[in-house]
Motif scaffolding. Structure first.
Motif, mmCIF file in Angstrom:
data_model
loop_
_atom_site.group_PDB
_atom_site.id
_atom_site.type_symbol
_atom_site.label_atom_id
_atom_site.label_comp_id
_atom_site.label_asym_id
_atom_site.label_seq_id
_atom_site.Cartn_x
_atom_site.Cartn_y
_atom_site.Cartn_z
ATOM 1 N N LEU A 220 0.824 -0.775 0.375
ATOM 2 C CA LEU A 220 0.250 0.048 -0.205
ATOM 3 C C LEU A 220 0.289 1.369 -0.173
ATOM 4 C CD1 LEU A 220 -3.112 1.120 0.445
ATOM 5 C CD2 LEU A 220 -3.058 1.565 2.798
ATOM 6 N N LEU A 221 0.794 1.966 -0.968
ATOM 7 C CA LEU A 221 1.318 3.501 -1.202
ATOM 8 C C LEU A 221 0.427 4.433 -0.689
ATOM 9 C CD1 LEU A 221 3.133 5.590 -2.521
ATOM 10 C CD2 LEU A 221 1.813 5.634 -4.216
ATOM 11 N N ALA A 222 0.331 5.459 0.511
ATOM 12 C CA ALA A 222 -0.396 6.207 1.181
ATOM 13 C C ALA A 222 0.511 7.696 1.354
ATOM 14 C CB ALA A 222 -1.233 5.964 1.868
ATOM 15 N N ARG A 223 -0.471 8.572 0.412
ATOM 16 C CA ARG A 223 0.040 9.642 0.766
ATOM 17 C C ARG A 223 -0.307 10.343 2.621
ATOM 18 N NH1 ARG A 223 -1.972 15.958 -0.811
ATOM 19 N NH2 ARG A 223 -0.438 17.225 0.128
ATOM 20 N N TYR A 224 0.675 10.160 3.240
ATOM 21 C CA TYR A 224 0.583 10.392 5.057
ATOM 22 C C TYR A 224 0.317 12.287 5.798
ATOM 23 C CZ TYR A 224 2.040 8.701 10.075
ATOM 24 O OH TYR A 224 1.961 8.766 11.080
ATOM 25 N N GLY A 225 0.211 12.489 4.504
ATOM 26 C CA GLY A 225 0.408 14.147 5.212
ATOM 27 C C GLY A 225 1.176 15.161 4.568
ATOM 28 N N GLY A 226 0.954 15.911 3.990
ATOM 29 C CA GLY A 226 1.483 17.413 3.758
ATOM 30 C C GLY A 226 2.296 16.544 2.547
ATOM 31 N N GLU A 227 3.624 16.811 2.288
ATOM 32 C CA GLU A 227 4.538 15.856 1.447
ATOM 33 C C GLU A 227 5.144 14.636 1.700
ATOM 34 O OE1 GLU A 227 7.540 18.520 3.630
ATOM 35 O OE2 GLU A 227 5.345 18.285 2.790
ATOM 36 N N GLU A 228 4.568 14.231 2.628
ATOM 37 C CA GLU A 228 4.607 12.602 2.917
ATOM 38 C C GLU A 228 4.194 11.906 2.807
ATOM 39 O OE1 GLU A 228 7.159 12.512 7.788
ATOM 40 O OE2 GLU A 228 5.190 13.156 7.668
ATOM 41 N N PHE A 229 4.725 10.897 2.463
ATOM 42 C CA PHE A 229 3.992 9.574 1.723
ATOM 43 C C PHE A 229 5.166 8.470 2.700
ATOM 44 C CE2 PHE A 229 4.198 12.428 -1.191
ATOM 45 C CZ PHE A 229 3.212 11.995 -2.587
ATOM 46 N N THR A 230 4.186 7.371 2.628
ATOM 47 C CA THR A 230 4.185 5.924 3.006
ATOM 48 C C THR A 230 4.023 4.979 2.928
ATOM 49 O OG1 THR A 230 2.072 5.374 3.848
ATOM 50 C CG2 THR A 230 3.951 6.549 5.503
ATOM 51 N N VAL A 231 4.930 3.850 2.453
ATOM 52 C CA VAL A 231 4.874 2.494 1.652
ATOM 53 C C VAL A 231 4.887 1.597 2.791
ATOM 54 C CG1 VAL A 231 5.811 0.924 -0.384
ATOM 55 C CG2 VAL A 231 5.705 3.436 -0.332
ATOM 56 N N LEU A 232 3.225 0.983 3.187
ATOM 57 C CA LEU A 232 3.246 -0.108 4.144
ATOM 58 C C LEU A 232 3.880 -2.011 3.413
ATOM 59 C CD1 LEU A 232 2.681 -0.782 6.625
ATOM 60 C CD2 LEU A 232 -0.235 -1.838 5.843
ATOM 61 N N LEU A 233 4.461 -2.932 3.881
ATOM 62 C CA LEU A 233 5.304 -4.167 2.859
ATOM 63 C C LEU A 233 5.088 -5.156 3.413
ATOM 64 C CD1 LEU A 233 8.726 -1.979 1.323
ATOM 65 C CD2 LEU A 233 6.284 -2.650 -0.211
ATOM 66 N N PRO A 234 3.838 -5.651 3.789
ATOM 67 C CA PRO A 234 3.316 -6.782 4.134
ATOM 68 C C PRO A 234 4.365 -7.765 3.657
ATOM 69 C CG PRO A 234 1.121 -6.428 3.597
ATOM 70 C CD PRO A 234 2.189 -5.361 3.165
ATOM 71 N N ASN A 235 4.942 -8.737 4.665
ATOM 72 C CA ASN A 235 5.741 -9.975 4.135
ATOM 73 C C ASN A 235 6.851 -9.436 3.597
ATOM 74 O OD1 ASN A 235 2.472 -11.098 3.707
ATOM 75 N ND2 ASN A 235 4.043 -12.798 4.760
ATOM 76 N N THR A 236 7.581 -8.641 3.632
ATOM 77 C CA THR A 236 8.181 -8.202 2.987
ATOM 78 C C THR A 236 9.769 -7.938 5.012
ATOM 79 O OG1 THR A 236 7.183 -6.999 0.831
ATOM 80 C CG2 THR A 236 9.910 -6.102 1.536
ATOM 81 N N ASP A 237 10.753 -8.477 3.945
ATOM 82 C CA ASP A 237 11.929 -8.174 5.379
ATOM 83 C C ASP A 237 13.316 -6.969 4.674
ATOM 84 O OD1 ASP A 237 13.444 -9.274 2.315
ATOM 85 O OD2 ASP A 237 13.891 -11.028 3.394
ATOM 86 N N ILE A 238 14.017 -6.937 5.646
ATOM 87 C CA ILE A 238 14.871 -5.772 5.766
ATOM 88 C C ILE A 238 15.294 -5.717 4.296
ATOM 89 C CG2 ILE A 238 16.871 -6.729 6.252
ATOM 90 C CD1 ILE A 238 15.294 -3.018 7.383
ATOM 91 N N GLU A 239 15.841 -6.591 3.262
ATOM 92 C CA GLU A 239 16.240 -6.585 2.107
ATOM 93 C C GLU A 239 15.540 -6.428 1.266
ATOM 94 O OE1 GLU A 239 18.620 -11.008 1.192
ATOM 95 O OE2 GLU A 239 20.020 -10.481 2.954
#
Length: 456
Positions: A365-384
């Motif tokens: 999921l890509l979401a606009r978090y507020g203003g010029e800030e965005f988030t990308v939520l990545l289930p089942n995804t490790d650090i690499e």
């Protein structure tokens, strides 16, 4: 947008705002478009006015003295006679917290000032359509209930009911094999004109005849066995069925045991089915308005918060990783100041579109978090995996080559990214993942921006 709406789409609107100039502006626009509009300047006046003459929709400001919009909405929802009136908040408050509070207090929609009249009209018409369709559907349900109850009336009233009913009504008797006792067909004992029309035969041709098995063979053979089960078990059968006949396509029937046979009532529900589909479409559009950011057309903060909670719970049970990228545009305020807010909006749109091409997995999921800030939520995804995605995001944004003359980093728009990845625990709040990503984003900025940092 064509605002010359049909007359049957207009409605009775109540405007609530403590600033007379705001009331006058919006009232004049809506009246000009054909709506019936009343205006009041306080929450208490609104509650009194609604009780005297309830409107179809309320447009409600939030910031008002004595009693704010949230309190007014809560009072309306607590009143059994007024709770179904849809409330659309219209306010200059643009913070996500204010919007969430508006929906939690009972609002069905939220319009941010300064408004566009096209948006106001679209959202008004959406609520008016939903409300009127619900009323029509409830009327249809009530009418069907009344008709079904008529089946249990005394035999003395049966003849008049059969001849005057808008529903199809019939009574059928089982015809059994003399040796085995098994039901082989059903004989029509009573048939009203509506049933005869469905069978495309006259009543005289049906009464006393064996017509049911032959009719169902071409329509739905299993129904014949279901009718036998009604007679043998005494169970009631109720369902919808598809049968094109003239302008009608859908019917609903209720069949009950009657002696050694059954009675059936049938209703044409084609109009109801059309209303249900229209209501479903309207609800889907409303859901999109609630969960989609109006500028960038990606998910909004509300949608992100909901998904984060769901994925946190799921992955805590499965003990699988959940990763988050929190990123914002470097030196965005100088960009806005130099190029203007319209260019700033266009910049955010281009970034959202570019990143959406990277975030293509159905559960991400890509979401606009507020203003010029965005988030990308990545289930089942490790650090690499999340680092690879972060590097790709950084690249596609740089590939956009959006000019930024006021950047102290480079001459194009860049982003700083904070990365967090962990395996959720039920006893830990999901906000911890956001806190980790926010700390990593801070570190990336401290290290000179146009880079990512991670925290896991």
């Amino acid at each position: 947008m064509n605002l010359d709406l049909d007359k049957d789409k207009k409605g009775n609107i109540l405007l609530v705002d403590d600033i007379p100039e705001n009331l006058q502006l919006l009232s004049d626009l809506l009246i000009k478009l054909g709506y019936n509009v009343r205006s009041v300047t306080s929450g208490r006046m609104a509650l009194k006015t609604v009780k005297v003459k309830p409107p179809e929709v309320i447009l409600l400001d939030i910031k008002m003295p004595e009693m704010d919009g949230y309190q007014v909405c809560q009072a309306l929802k607590a009143d059994a006679d007024l709770c179904k009136i849809p409330v659309i908040f219209i306010s200059a408050l643009d913070d996500v917290f204010d919007k969430v509070k508006a929906f939690n207090s009972g609002g069905v929609d939220y319009i941010t000032k300064p408004f566009q009249i096209e948006e106001v009209v679209a959202r008004l018409d959406n609520q008016l359509t939903i409300q009127r369709q619900q009323q029509l559907l409830q009327k249809e349900i009530n009418h069907r209930r009344d008709t079904e109850e008529a089946l249990y009336q005394s035999r003395a009233l049966l003849s008049s009911v059969l001849n005057s009913s808008l529903d199809g009504i019939a009574a059928l008797q089982a015809v059994r094999n003399p040796e085995s006792g098994n039901i082989e067909d059903f004989r029509c004992l009573v048939v009203n004109p509506v049933i005869a029309k469905i069978f495309q035969r006259s009543r005289e041709d049906m009464i006393g005849k064996l017509v049911l098995k032959k009719f169902l063979t071409n329509l739905q053979p299993k129904l014949f066995d279901d009718f036998i089960e009604i007679v043998e078990t005494g169970n009631t059968l109720e369902q919808d069925f598809y049968y094109p006949s003239g302008d009608s396509y859908w019917y609903h029937f209720v069949a009950v045991k009657l002696g050694d046979g059954f009675a059936i009532t049938t209703r044409d529900i084609t109009a109801r089915k059309q209303i249900e589909l229209a209501l479903q479409d309207a609800n889907q559009k409303l859901e999109q308005l609630v969960n989609i950011d109006g500028l960038t057309q990606v998910a909004n903060r509300r949608c992100f918060d909901t998904r984060l909670e769901v994925e946190w719970q799921r992955l805590a049970r499965e003990q699988q990783p959940l990763s988050l990228i929190l990123f914002d545009v470097d030196n965005f305020k100088p960009y806005n100041d130099f190029y203007g807010h319209l260019a700033g909006d266009d910049c955010l749109i281009r970034i959202a579109q570019a990143v959406q091409e990277v975030v293509r997995h159905p559960i991400d999921l890509l979401a606009r978090y507020g203003g010029e800030e965005f988030t990308v939520l990545l289930p089942n995804t490790d650090i690499e995996g999340v680092i690879n995605i972060a590097e790709t995001i950084q690249k596609v944004i740089r590939d956009q080559a959006i000019a930024h003359a006021k950047s102290n980093i480079t001459d194009i728009v860049t982003v700083s990214l904070g990365i967090a990845s962990l395996i959720p625990k039920l006893e830990v709040p999901p906000d911890m993942l956001i806190a980790y990503a926010d700390k990593a984003l801070y570190d990336a900025k401290q290290q000179g921006r146009d880079r990512y940092a991670y925290n896991c």
